[in-house]
Design an enzyme around this catalytic site. Structure first.
Site, short mmCIF file in Angstrom:
data_model
loop_
_atom_site.label_atom_id
_atom_site.label_comp_id
_atom_site.label_asym_id
_atom_site.label_seq_id
_atom_site.Cartn_x
_atom_site.Cartn_y
_atom_site.Cartn_z
N SER A 166 59.99 -37.17 -51.73
CA SER A 166 59.53 -37.44 -53.08
C SER A 166 60.45 -38.48 -53.72
O SER A 166 60.70 -39.52 -53.15
CB SER A 166 59.45 -36.13 -53.87
OG SER A 166 58.62 -36.25 -54.97
N ASP A 169 48.45 -35.06 -50.06
CA ASP A 169 49.44 -35.20 -51.13
C ASP A 169 49.03 -36.33 -52.06
O ASP A 169 48.85 -37.47 -51.62
CB ASP A 169 50.80 -35.51 -50.50
CG ASP A 169 51.89 -35.76 -51.53
OD1 ASP A 169 51.70 -35.38 -52.70
OD2 ASP A 169 52.93 -36.34 -51.14
N HIS A 218 52.85 -32.56 -49.45
CA HIS A 218 54.07 -33.17 -49.96
C HIS A 218 55.28 -32.86 -49.07
O HIS A 218 55.67 -31.72 -48.93
CB HIS A 218 54.32 -32.67 -51.38
CG HIS A 218 55.18 -33.58 -52.20
ND1 HIS A 218 54.91 -34.92 -52.34
CD2 HIS A 218 56.32 -33.35 -52.92
CE1 HIS A 218 55.82 -35.47 -53.13
NE2 HIS A 218 56.68 -34.54 -53.49
#
Length: 538
Positions: free
Chosen positions: A193, A443, A468
Site C-alpha cells: 500500500s 483490490d 490488497h
C-alpha cells in the site's frame, strides 16, 4: 450541503484510505470528515490471537529506538526524535547476509509486522536480517515529545512527508550497516500500500542504499489524472456486482433512502437505532462515510480465506455481505438489509454491542494531513458503473477544507514532481531496475498501480483474484495455487537480485585487487624493481 468533500481511498492499505462523499444525483453530496486512507480508522483493536495463530508466523523481534533527524534537508542544528524499529537477526548470516527492510506505513509498525508474514517466512531461506522501521509521526515514532505536541498545528506537522520518511529509512540503514559491520550486505525493500509506494520510490531515489524493492498494491499512479478518476470506486462496485447485481442495486438505492430518512424530524435518531451506533448520529454524512469505508475495505481485503487484517472476516467477505443483503425475508427494508450486510465487516464475531464512529486504534490520523499536503489522490464516482452516488471531484472544495482544518494548501503535483508518474513506462525503462509491482485485480488500489512489465527487471505481477497486498501476508494451508506461484516468483526474482549483487561485488573486489597488480607485473618486464615502484607511486 456544500460539495467540500474528500473522496477517499486505502488501503493502500491498504492501503489502502478512504472517505467518500455524496448522497445522490438529485442532491448535493454530503461532506465527510475524513480524507483518503489506505487503512481503516474503524479497524478493530481487539486482539483475536486465538484465531490468528494459524495465519501468522511465529515472529520474534527486538524493539529499538534510533535518534533520527527531524529535518534531513536543513543544515542548521535540528531537533531529533526517537524512531522505533523492530529488528530480528536470528537467521542473519553475520556480515554477509542480506537485510530485508519493510518500509513502515501510516500506522503502528507492530501492526504491519504482524501482518507481513511473507518477509518473516522467507528471511531464514536467505539468511537475512529483518528490520521494520516505523514511519515518522505514527505509532511511537512521534517528534516533539508527544503526539499532542506533534499534531498541534501545521508547523509541527510540517516534517510529515514521504521525502523525510525515505531519508529516515536511508539514515537508519546506513547506521545499522555500520554498527553490525554489514557494509557489504545488500538491502531489499518490502512494502504494501503506502509502504509499497515508499519501497518503490526509495529504490528509485536511493539505488545505492537498496538493491531492489517489492512494492505490493502500491498506487504510485493515483495522482493528478494519470488514471481515470472513477477507477477506484468502479473497482469497488464491480466487486459487489460480480457477486450479485441485486446486492449492487440495493446498495445503490440505499444512499437516497438514508438521506430521505435523515431529513425527517426524528430521522437521525432512527438511523442511529437502525445501524446500532453507540451515540446519536450528528449527520447522515457520518453514516455515509461509515458505510463507504466498509464497502471499500471489504473490496481491499476480499481474500479467499478468513483473515483479520482489518477486522475478523470470513473468506470471500463480499460474497457473504451480498448473501445477507439479498437474503432478507420479504418485507425487509433496504436499510435493514444494508445493516445486515455491513455487519459482516464491522461485527462478524458478534462481539460488538454497538458501533463507535470515532475510533483510531492503529494511529492513522496523520494520514489526513498527508492527504491535505502531498498525497492528493483525486477520485470521482460515475453515475453508470458505480454503486455510490455520482460525484465529480472538486479540487477547490478539497483545497478549502484542507486550509480550514490545517491552514495548508495542497500541492497536487508535488508527488509526480518528486517521484514521477507520468509516462512511467518510458521513464523507468531507461533508468530504473529491480522493482516488483504486485497487484490483485480485486483490490481497488490496483487501478492506480503498475499493471504491465516496464523492463526485464521492473516487472508487474498481476493476479485476477488477488486483493490488497495478499502476497505479503503469511502463507496458509488455504492459499490458492495462484498465490503460491506468485510468491514463488517473487522469491526467485529477489534471489536473482541478491545473486547479481554478490557476483558484481566480487567482480569489483577482484578488479580492485588485480588491476594494480597487473600494472606492476607489466612494468616489471622492462624496468628494475626500484624504478617500477617509483613509477607506480607517481
Amino acid at each position: 450541503m456544500a460539495r467540500n468533500s474528500f473522496i477517499t481511498s486505502l488501503l493502500l492499505t491498504l492501503t489502502l484510505i478512504l472517505t467518500i462523499i455524496t448522497p445522490s444525483s438529485s442532491h448535493q453530496p454530503l461532506a465527510l470528515k475524513h480524507k483518503p486512507r489506505f487503512f481503516d480508522k474503524f479497524a478493530s483493536s481487539t486482539n483475536h490471537s486465538h484465531s490468528q495463530s494459524h495465519q501468522q508466523p511465529n515472529i520474534h523481534y527486538e524493539t529499538r529506538f534510533f535518534q533520527q533527524q527531524l529535518d534531513h534537508f536543513s543544515f542548521t542544528k535540528s531537533t531529533k526524535f526517537p524512531q522505533r524499529y523492530l529488528i530480528n537477526t536470528d537467521s542473519w548470516v553475520v556480515g554477509s547476509g542480506p537485510i530485508f527492510l519493510y518500509c513502515g506505513n501510516e500506522g503502528d509498525i507492530v501492526w504491519f509486522a504482524q501482518n507481513t508474514g511473507f518477509v518473516w517466512e522467507i528471511a531464514p531461506r536467505f539468511g537475512a536480517m529483518v528490520v521494520f522501521p516505523e514511519h515518522r509521526y505514527y505509532g511511537e515514532s512521534v517528534p516533539f515529545g508527544s503526539k499532542e505536541a506533534a499534531y498541534k498545528n501545521a508547523s509541527m506537522l510540517g516534517y510529515l512527508n514521504a521525502a523525510q520518511a525515505l531519508a529516515d529509512f536511508a539514515v537508519l540503514i546506513t547506521d545499522l550497516k555500520h554498527n553490525f559491520s554489514a557494509r557489504g550486505c545488500p538491502v531489499v525493500l518490502f512494502g504494501g500500500s503506502y509502504g509499497g509506494m515508499l519501497a518503490a520510490w526509495m529504490r528509485l531515489k536511493y539505488p545505492h542504499i537498496a538493491i531492489g524493492a517489492l512494492a505490493s498494491s502500491a498506487p504510485i499512479l493515483e495522482f493528478e489524472d494519470i488514471v481515470p478518476l472513477e477507477t477506484f470506486y468502479d473497482i469497488v462496485s464491480n466487486g459487489f456486482k460480480r457477486e450479485s447485481s441485486t446486492c449492487f442495486n440495493y446498495i445503490k438505492q440505499s444512499w437516497d433512502e438514508i438521506e430521505s430518512k435523515g431529513q425527517t424530524s426524528d430521522g437521525l435518531e432512527n438511523l442511529t437505532k437502525t445501524f446500532n451506533f453507540c451515540q446519536k448520529l450528528k449527520s447522515t454524512g457520518d453514516l455515509f462515510g461509515w458505510l463507504e469505508s466498509a464497502y471499500s475495505y471489504l473490496a481491499m481485503v476480499n481474500y479467499p480465506y478468513p483473515s483479520e487484517f482489518m477486522k475478523p472476516l470470513p473468506g470471500h467477505p463480499i460474497k457473504e455481505v451480498c448473501r445477507r443483503i439479498d437474503g432478507g425475508p420479504a418485507g425487509t427494508s433496504i436499510l435493514e438489509r444494508i445493516y445486515e450486510g455491513v455487519n459482516v465487516y464491522y461485527n462478524y464475531t458478534g462481539e460488538a454491542k454497538c458501533f463507535e464512529l470515532d475510533d483510531d486504534p492503529h494511529g492513522l490520523s496523520g494520514w489526513d494531513f498527508q492527504a491535505c499536503t502531498e498525497m492528493v489522490m483525486p477520485m470521482s464516482c460515475s453515475k453508470e458503473s458505480s454503486m455510490y452516488p455520482p460525484y465529480e471531484y472538486n479540487y477547490s472544495s478539497f483545497e478549502e477544507d484542507c486550509f480550514k482544518k490545517y491552514g495548508v494548501m495542497p500541492r497536487p503535483k508535488w508527488i509526480t514532481t518528486e517521484f514521477g508518474g507520468h509516462d512511467i513506462h518510458n521513464v523507468l525503462k531507461h533508468f530504473g531496475s529491480n522493482i516488483i509491482f504486485s497487484n490483485g485485480l480485486l483490490d481497488p488500489w490496483s487501478g492506480g498501480s503498475v499493471l504491465q512489465d516496464i523492463s526485464e527487471s521492473i516487472v508487474s505481477l498481476v493476479t485476477k483474484e488477488g486483493a490488497h497486498h495478499i502476497d505479503l501476508r503469511a502463507s496458509t494451508k488455504n492459499d490458492p495455487d495462484w498465490l503460491v506461484n506468485q510468491r514463488a516468483t517473487e522469491v526467485k526474482l529477489i534471489q536473482g537480485w541478491i545473486s547479481d549483487y554478490y557476483h558484481d561485488s566480487q567482480a569489483v573486489y577482484e578488479v580492485k585487487i588485480s588491476s594494480p597488480l597487473s600494472k606492476i607485473s607489466s612494468s616489471l618486464g622492462n624496468v628494475s624493481s626500484n624504478k617500477c615502484w617509483c613509477c607506480v607511486c607517481m
